[in-house]
Design an enzyme around this catalytic site. Structure first.
Site, PDB file in Angstrom:
ATOM      1  N   HIS A   1       4.695 -58.311   9.014  1.00  0.00           N
ATOM      2  CA  HIS A   1       4.674 -57.418   7.849  1.00  0.00           C
ATOM      3  C   HIS A   1       3.915 -56.115   8.131  1.00  0.00           C
ATOM      4  CE1 HIS A   1       6.595 -60.291   5.285  1.00  0.00           C
ATOM      5  NE2 HIS A   1       5.620 -61.168   5.368  1.00  0.00           N
TER       6      HIS A   1
ATOM      7  N   ASP B   1      11.335 -66.049   9.990  1.00  0.00           N
ATOM      8  CA  ASP B   1      10.388 -66.304   8.906  1.00  0.00           C
ATOM      9  C   ASP B   1      11.100 -66.217   7.552  1.00  0.00           C
ATOM     10  OD1 ASP B   1       7.078 -66.066   8.641  1.00  0.00           O
ATOM     11  OD2 ASP B   1       8.144 -65.341   6.872  1.00  0.00           O
TER      12      ASP B   1
ATOM     13  N   HIS C   1      10.091 -64.765   4.943  1.00  0.00           N
ATOM     14  CA  HIS C   1       9.915 -63.431   4.374  1.00  0.00           C
ATOM     15  C   HIS C   1      10.362 -62.366   5.380  1.00  0.00           C
ATOM     16  CE1 HIS C   1       6.925 -66.081   2.385  1.00  0.00           C
ATOM     17  NE2 HIS C   1       7.369 -65.469   1.315  1.00  0.00           N
TER      18      HIS C   1
ATOM     19  N   ASP D   1       8.022 -71.125   7.492  1.00  0.00           N
ATOM     20  CA  ASP D   1       7.896 -71.249   6.040  1.00  0.00           C
ATOM     21  C   ASP D   1       9.258 -71.409   5.367  1.00  0.00           C
ATOM     22  OD1 ASP D   1       8.442 -68.670   6.847  1.00  0.00           O
ATOM     23  OD2 ASP D   1       6.948 -67.723   5.570  1.00  0.00           O
TER      24      ASP D   1
END
Length: 347
Positions: free
Chosen positions: A159, A195, A197, A284
């Site tokens: 991120h 991931d 996200h 995740d």
């Protein structure tokens, strides 16, 4: 498979993050990496070695000098103000405000952050710096001829943009490693972000470039963090047009649906002609992850690793997210074991 790991990650342990209107204990905690390391050792995946210090220059190839200086010095400035709690932003330059860099610590923190999920503590800089060195040391092993390596990075990185922290991320370990491959002579590098996200930071770093293909399978940003990047129509710009592939999926996506997106991403990587692959390894996507909405099960990660192996590329795995702490070690190592078994069978 070689694993690179540093105990320095324990130096970063945020007390809280802002979630659903409350300051909550951080989901991103030291036990995440501890569980993965324990599983690596229990499964005898391969040697575990500490990182070498490759210095600051590889970080500067991805992150701005101003950002690095701010991040490294923020805690000392916070202490000089007489404070010792987690340093978190409370103001951001939103759409109707100017993106000017203020002089004060709180203003600068908002300028260099995009959310309230990246607390700075006394040890955060050193933990993040060491995580980047973990990625660079694993990258060096692959560059030197290893078929694969695992960078057990914490804190995660995907991120983090060139001058932004957020989403538990401060330095973009995968991007730093990808850039190192380019700087060391690779002409085409592919990044596969699995991931839950979207890797908004990685996308922004390489969005206008053709030498790094970024592919990502993630929760639809219309409903899911980071909300403001990760849509399918983001395909790159300028020289990077056509070298950014986002594959957003709805809540509840299981292996049958997720694996179709993986196949799409793998075909794009093969068509691109990548010389080396960097995998932003978030697990995740697991069905019991507390902050995610996909439904993958532990055996699915073995299959995921095998499909990645079928690309036949030297592969660097860089640890990102995954917050079902009891299962994170099983799922992360399943990807690596699935990859390793498939490569041995193909040899």
């Amino acid at each position: 498979m070689l694993t690179i790991y540093s105990d320095d990650h324990h130096l970063h342990h945020g007390r809280c993050e802002l979630i659903d209107g409350q300051l909550m204990p951080c989901f991103e905690m030291p036990s995440r990496a501890d569980h993965i390391l324990q599983r690596v050792q229990a499964q005898a995946l391969g040697p575990v070695e500490p990182p070498k210090d490759h210095g600051r220059e590889p970080l500067r190839r991805v992150h701005s000098d101003d950002y690095l200086a701010f991040f490294e010095g923020a805690w000392a400035r916070w202490q000089a103000m007489g404070d010792d709690g987690d340093l978190l932003p409370f103001t951001w330059p939103a759409r109707t405000l100017r993106a000017v860099k203020p002089r004060g610590l709180h203003g600068e923190l908002g300028y260099y952050s995009f959310d309230g999920g990246a607390p700075i503590t006394a040890g955060t800089w050193q933990a993040a710096y060491s995580a980047a060195q973990v990625a660079l040391t694993a990258q060096a092993a692959v560059q030197a001829g290893a078929d694969s390596a695992f960078a057990l990075c914490r804190p995660p990185g995907h991120h983090a943009a060139s001058d932004l922290m957020g989403g538990y991320c401060y330095l973009n370990n995968a991007a730093i490693a990808a850039q190192a491959f380019i700087d060391q002579g690779r002409a085409k590098v592919a990044i596969l972000d699995v991931d839950y996200h979207h890797g908004n930071g990685t996308q922004s770093i390489f969005y206008d470039r053709a030498d790094v293909l970024f592919t990502s399978i993630h929760g639809d940003p219309a409903d899911e963090f980071p909300f403001f990047l990760g849509y399918a129509d983001e395909t790159g710009e300028g020289a990077g047009e056509g070298f950014n592939l986002n594959l957003p999926l709805p809540h509840g996506s299981d292996w049958a649906r997720w694996s179709q997106a993986l196949e799409h991403a793998c075909q794009a990587i093969a068509e691109y002609g990548a010389e080396v692959l960097v995998v932003s390894l978030g697990v995740d996507t697991f069905k019991q992850d507390p902050i995610s909405q996909f439904k993958l099960d532990s055996p699915d990660y073995l299959t995921m690793g095998a499909r990645i192996a079928a690309l036949g590329l030297p592969t660097l795995f860089v640890m990102e997210g995954g917050y079902a702490v009891e299962e994170i070690g099983i799922n992360a190592v399943n990807v690596l074991e699935g990859y390793q078994t498939a490569r041995k069978e193909a040899a």
